[in-house]
Design a protein around this motif. Sequence first.
Motif, short mmCIF file in Angstrom:
data_model
loop_
_atom_site.label_atom_id
_atom_site.label_comp_id
_atom_site.label_asym_id
_atom_site.label_seq_id
_atom_site.Cartn_x
_atom_site.Cartn_y
_atom_site.Cartn_z
N THR A 1 0.83 -1.18 0.00
CA THR A 1 0.00 0.00 0.00
C THR A 1 0.88 1.24 0.00
N THR A 2 0.63 2.15 -0.94
CA THR A 2 1.43 3.37 -1.02
C THR A 2 0.83 4.44 -0.13
N TYR A 3 1.67 5.01 0.73
CA TYR A 3 1.27 6.07 1.63
C TYR A 3 2.21 7.24 1.37
N ALA A 4 1.79 8.16 0.50
CA ALA A 4 2.66 9.25 0.06
C ALA A 4 3.95 8.65 -0.49
N ASP A 5 5.09 8.98 0.14
CA ASP A 5 6.36 8.43 -0.33
C ASP A 5 6.76 7.17 0.43
N LEU A 6 5.80 6.58 1.13
CA LEU A 6 6.07 5.36 1.90
C LEU A 6 5.35 4.17 1.28
N SER A 7 6.10 3.15 0.93
CA SER A 7 5.51 1.91 0.45
C SER A 7 5.37 0.96 1.63
N LEU A 8 4.14 0.65 1.99
CA LEU A 8 3.86 -0.15 3.18
C LEU A 8 3.52 -1.58 2.76
N THR A 9 4.34 -2.52 3.13
CA THR A 9 4.15 -3.91 2.74
C THR A 9 3.40 -4.66 3.84
N HIS B 1 7.10 -3.34 9.48
CA HIS B 1 7.40 -1.95 9.79
C HIS B 1 8.48 -1.43 8.85
N PRO B 2 8.31 -0.23 8.32
CA PRO B 2 9.30 0.32 7.39
C PRO B 2 10.71 0.32 7.99
N THR C 1 12.90 -3.37 4.00
CA THR C 1 11.88 -2.47 3.44
C THR C 1 12.33 -1.02 3.60
N PRO C 2 11.92 -0.13 2.70
CA PRO C 2 12.38 1.26 2.77
C PRO C 2 11.69 2.04 3.88
N ARG C 3 12.43 2.98 4.46
CA ARG C 3 11.89 3.89 5.48
C ARG C 3 12.19 5.31 5.05
N PRO C 4 11.16 6.12 4.81
CA PRO C 4 11.41 7.51 4.40
C PRO C 4 12.05 8.31 5.52
N ALA C 5 12.74 9.38 5.15
CA ALA C 5 13.49 10.17 6.11
C ALA C 5 12.61 10.80 7.18
N TRP C 6 11.34 11.08 6.86
CA TRP C 6 10.47 11.75 7.83
C TRP C 6 9.95 10.80 8.92
#
Length: 258
Positions: free
Chosen positions: A7-15, A55-56, A61-66
């Motif tokens: 699921t895409t949450y802005a710039d976060l891809s949540l698996t 969890h990102p 899995t990627p974790r955005p900087a914010w």
Amino acid sequence: MPTDASTTYADLSLTMSETGVGRPVLVLHGGGGPATVTGLAQHLSRTAHTITPVHPGWDGTPRPAWLTGIDDLARVYLRTLRERELRDVLVVGSSLGGWIAAEMAAHDSAGTISGLVLIDAVGVEVDAEPIVDFFALDARGIAEHSWHDSDRYYLDPADLASEELARRQSNMATMRALAGDPYMHDPGLLPRLSRIQVPTLLLWGESDRIVTPAYGAAYAEAFADGRLEIIPEAGHLPHIEQPDAAYALIEAHLDRTT
């Protein structure tokens, strides 16, 4: 059959992994990664629609900087539930996941969550029962603090494949980034728990030395409707060491809060 969804949450891809039908149950893993709740999610999926995110930052899995704290992650999951128009959600969280669950409920102004299960959760500061510094422990120390039967569950890092060792080290680095300062708690969470009205079950391994049963008792007392259940011959992950006892208590709470 289980299905994986991203699921895409802005710039976060949540698996997330989803399986089963029925009441939605969000299952949140702790610092050890999603494998620590796989069996629990599979069991609950027999009678419920289980949603188990990674969890990102965990397991590659990627974790955005914010996304820099547990509160950020709690808001992400809460918003995801609302965007999917899920209601009557039971949130089950183990260790760090229990902290996320408590933060979610504290921010849930829309009544999305109708019950909580916190399994040996961290997240609050109890003066008389400090959380053990997990980052300062070696592999043997982690096993001795985390398990009732530490010899059974201890893994020598020298015996691990390089890929598995790298995964564990990366997960630890992510946990340190999100929960290392202040260490494993939100200083303002404990007084806010009294405003959470949903029935909350706290399951605790009697032999947990990361967060003791006395810590769990203080945690449970802070909720408006909190109840502590101690599981004998279990440590920080009672749903792994004593699954039958843990599952029975969770199922009863699932029925109680529907």
